[in-house]
Structures are given as structure tokens and as C-alpha cells.
Design a protein around this motif. Structure first.
Motif, mmCIF file in Angstrom:
data_model
loop_
_atom_site.group_PDB
_atom_site.id
_atom_site.type_symbol
_atom_site.label_atom_id
_atom_site.label_comp_id
_atom_site.label_asym_id
_atom_site.label_seq_id
_atom_site.Cartn_x
_atom_site.Cartn_y
_atom_site.Cartn_z
ATOM 1 N N THR A 152 0.822 -1.203 0.000
ATOM 2 C CA THR A 152 0.000 0.000 0.000
ATOM 3 C C THR A 152 0.859 1.257 0.000
ATOM 4 N N ALA B 254 2.399 1.800 -3.327
ATOM 5 C CA ALA B 254 1.443 2.383 -4.263
ATOM 6 C C ALA B 254 1.235 3.865 -3.968
ATOM 7 N N TRP C 20 -7.917 5.739 -7.856
ATOM 8 C CA TRP C 20 -7.735 4.406 -8.440
ATOM 9 C C TRP C 20 -6.702 3.603 -7.647
ATOM 10 N N VAL C 21 -5.632 4.244 -7.221
ATOM 11 C CA VAL C 21 -4.627 3.557 -6.415
ATOM 12 C C VAL C 21 -5.205 3.182 -5.053
ATOM 13 N N LEU D 266 -6.819 0.004 -5.314
ATOM 14 C CA LEU D 266 -5.813 -1.051 -5.260
ATOM 15 C C LEU D 266 -5.431 -1.361 -3.817
#
Length: 209
Positions: free
Chosen positions: A63, A66, A80-81, A84
Motif C-alpha cells: 500500500t 502504491a 484508483w490507487v 488497489l
């Protein structure tokens, strides 16, 4: 005059982003180290709750990686991340569920001393990460979702210590399984919150043509 103000603003933003990157690199490194420590301890101690914590730390490291990739990016990219990140948390929950199923069919008495020592070290590391990320908890979705992960880690760390204490008190392995199941619920709820915030940010942010 406006140019000077604009330059000052650019410098401030650049300094903030650099500070965010330093914090994210620090918590990423801490979580990679604690992941190795927790998984090794879980194997030696036969502990589901320790493995849950280890998987959580790995998910957190991914995480934070990202988050690093989108420091300074658009709100839409960060959203969007963030989705994820929610997927990472959900994957950790699935891993915990699989471990619970396996342990129910292959019971073993956890070693509470190993659980307690690893849990205490992990809690200290998680507390330090939370302190580093707390100033950014009300910022953009990128850092706020990272803070969400760190906050979960505190609950997870306390739960592992509680599991170790209960295993010692009752001389049985069921408290470890019970805490592991509770952590599974925490991970699922956290993933749901991250997904909800991410979708809301995506709907609110304009699409780039």
C-alpha cells in the motif's frame, strides 16, 4: 508579486510532497521488516493471529509503495490507487481466512512466549508508523488511506498481544483462532471503507478527456 507567490506555492507543494515521500519510504521499510519477523514468528509459534499480522504488514508495505507512486498525481489517479489498496487489504483478509480454515483442520498449541514477543515488537513498530502518518490523516485520499492501514495495525497489534495472554491463561489454542477471526472481520470492514471512499472520490473528480 503574483509570480513570487506562485513560486512560493510551488516550493511549498514540492516540500510537502518530498516530506510525504520520506514518510512513506520509512513506513514501507518498517512494514517489510516486521512482515518477515511476524511470518517467521507465526511459523515457529503456530499462531494464526501472528500470521494475520504478518500478512497485514505485507499488504501495508504494498500500500505504501502504491502511495509513493502517486504522490503529486491527480485526485482521480490517487482514487484508483486507493482502490488497489483496498484490494491489498481484502487479499490479506482472504489469506487470514485460509489460514483459519487450515488451522481448524490441523490444530496446534501456539507458543504464547513467541506470540507475545513478536506482537510487542510489531505493536511498537506500528505505533511509530501511525505517528508518522497522523499529520496527513485529513489530507488527500492517498495519505488518508495509508493512515487507515496504520490505524488498523494498532488494533491488530493489540489483538495479537491479547491472543498471547489468553493462550497463556487458558492453556489452549482457541483464543488465537478467535482473535484471528476477529482480525478477519476488521480487515473486511477496512477494505469496505477504503473502497467506499475511493468510489466517492472517483465520482466527484472530473474525467480527463
Amino acid at each position: 508579486m503574483s509570480e513570487c507567490c506562485g513560486c512560493g506555492k510551488t516550493i511549498d507543494v514540492a516540500a510537502l510532497q518530498a516530506k510525504q515521500r520520506r514518510v512513506l519510504w520509512t513506513v514501507l521499510a518498517i512494514n517489510l521488516v516486521t512482515f518477515v519477523m511476524m511470518v517467521g514468528s507465526a511459523w515457529l509459534s503456530h499462531s494464526t493471529s501472528l500470521l494475520s499480522g504478518g500478512l497485514d504488514n505485507l499488504g501495508d508495505a504494498l500500500t505504501y509503495g502504491a502511495s509513493l507512486a502517486v504522490v503529486g498525481a491527480t485526485v482521480r489517479a490517487k482514487a484508483w490507487v486507493s482502490i488497489l489498496k483496498g484490494a491489498f487489504i481484502l487479499a490479506a483478509a482472504i489469506g487470514v481466512g485460509a489460514q483459519l480454515f487450515w488451522r481448524l483442520n490441523n490444530p496446534a498449541m501456539p507458543v504464547f512466549e513467541g506470540m507475545g514477543l513478536a506482537g510487542l515488537l510489531n505493536l511498537g513498530a506500528n505505533w511509530f508508523c501511525l505517528r508518522l502518518l497522523t499529520p496527513y490523516r485529513d489530507g488527500d485520499i492517498n495519505l488518508s488511506s495509508a493512515w487507515e492501514c496504520a490505524r488498523n495495525d494498532i488494533a491488530e497489534g493489540c489483538a495479537v498481544l491479547l491472543a498471547a495472554a489468553l493462550v497463556w491463561i487458558f492453556g489452549a489454542g482457541w483464543p488465537d483462532l478467535l482473535i484471528g477471526a476477529a482480525l478477519l472481520v476488521v480487515f473486511l470492514r477496512s477494505a469496505g471503507r477504503v473502497f467506499a471512499v475511493s468510489v466517492r472520490e472517483l465520482r466527484a473528480s472530473p474525467q480527463v478527456a
